[in-house]
Motif scaffolding. Structure first.
Motif, PDB file in Angstrom:
ATOM      1  N   ASP A  29      -2.580  -7.004  -8.965  1.00  8.75           N
ATOM      2  CA  ASP A  29      -1.919  -6.465  -7.777  1.00  8.75           C
ATOM      3  C   ASP A  29      -0.960  -5.335  -8.158  1.00  8.75           C
ATOM      4  O   ASP A  29      -0.747  -4.399  -7.403  1.00  8.75           O
ATOM      5  N   ARG A  63      -4.729  -0.923   3.316  1.00 13.82           N
ATOM      6  CA  ARG A  63      -4.560  -2.286   2.790  1.00 13.82           C
ATOM      7  C   ARG A  63      -5.908  -2.871   2.387  1.00 13.82           C
ATOM      8  O   ARG A  63      -6.025  -3.576   1.397  1.00 13.82           O
ATOM      9  N   HIS A 107      -6.206 -11.728  -1.201  1.00 14.29           N
ATOM     10  CA  HIS A 107      -4.793 -11.991  -1.513  1.00 14.29           C
ATOM     11  C   HIS A 107      -3.819 -11.467  -0.454  1.00 14.29           C
ATOM     12  O   HIS A 107      -2.793 -12.077  -0.207  1.00 14.29           O
ATOM     13  N   ARG A 132      -2.277   2.214  -7.228  1.00 14.32           N
ATOM     14  CA  ARG A 132      -0.811   2.192  -7.360  1.00 14.32           C
ATOM     15  C   ARG A 132      -0.362   3.438  -8.117  1.00 14.32           C
ATOM     16  O   ARG A 132      -1.051   3.904  -9.034  1.00 14.32           O
ATOM     17  N   HIS A 178      -6.826  -1.293  -0.857  1.00 23.09           N
ATOM     18  CA  HIS A 178      -6.008  -1.930  -1.902  1.00 23.09           C
ATOM     19  C   HIS A 178      -6.631  -3.285  -2.285  1.00 23.09           C
ATOM     20  O   HIS A 178      -6.738  -3.618  -3.463  1.00 23.09           O
TER      21      HIS A 178
HETATM   22 FE   LIG Z   1      -1.464  -6.690  -2.735  1.00 26.32          FE
END
Ligand SMILES: [Fe+2]
Ligand SMILES: [Fe+2]
Length: 183
Positions: free
Chosen positions: A119, A9, A41, A125, A12
């Motif tokens: 995001d 995380r 975020h 991703r 990310h």
């Molecule tokens: Fe996110």
């Protein structure tokens, strides 16, 4: 942040932050604000759904029944609260972008759009089929990228039979309406 979040995380968050900066360069937004929005975020993503609901109640933050049924989106609004209370962020544009990064909202500002898109497209991703197109579109037409991402998020939720939070639906209807009036 590094202490609170899992390693993946945290990575990310860094990646979203870098992507926000790239989009800010493209669309003429202050780079430092875009960087901070990306970094923070998901600062509330470390809490389980029930813990988030408990924290909403503890801090007397507004929470509807529909939101309780789609708790995946709560980390965004609670994240904005944490950013203000614990990370000393007073900038309303940064707080707004964090608060709506999972659902969008009608009349999104530039940073709201940058974070929402970053995001989705950040380099780590890989699941969504439309990533190559969205990564290109993000740098060509940010509004169109927001619309396409909201649309594919709704389609995905419907297909999975997940509860759809009212704000995502509202954002989609608002964007649809605006597209029709611009046709
Ligand atoms: Fe996110
Ligand atoms: Fe998130």
């Amino acid at each position: 942040m590094k202490k609170r979040l899992s390693e993946s995380r945290y990575e990310h968050s860094l990646s979203v932050s870098f992507t926000c900066v790239c989009l800010a360069m493209r669309y003429g937004y202050p780079l430092d604000k875009a960087e901070i929005a990306g970094l923070l975020h998901d600062c509330a993503k470390c809490y389980e759904d029930q813990e988030l609901i408990r924290r909403f109640e503890k801090h007397k933050l507004p929470l509807s029944e529909e939101e309780k049924n789609a708790p995946a989106v709560l980390h965004a609004r609670y994240g904005a609260w944490l950013a203000r209370e614990h990370y000393d962020i007073g900038d309303e544009e940064i707080l707004s972008a964090i608060a709506c990064h999972t659902t969008g909202k009608p009349d999104m500002g530039l940073l709201d759009k940058i974070l929402y898109v970053a995001d989705y497209i950040e380099v780590r991703r890989f699941k969504a089929d439309n990533l190559p197109q969205m990564r290109q579109l993000a740098f060509e037409d940010l509004d169109e990228a927001v619309y396409q991402i909201v649309k594919s998020t709704l389609d995905y939720l419907k297909q999975k039979g997940c509860c759809i939070d009212p704000m995502t639906q509202k954002t989609y209807e608002h964007l649809e309406e605006r597209r029709k009036t611009h046709e």
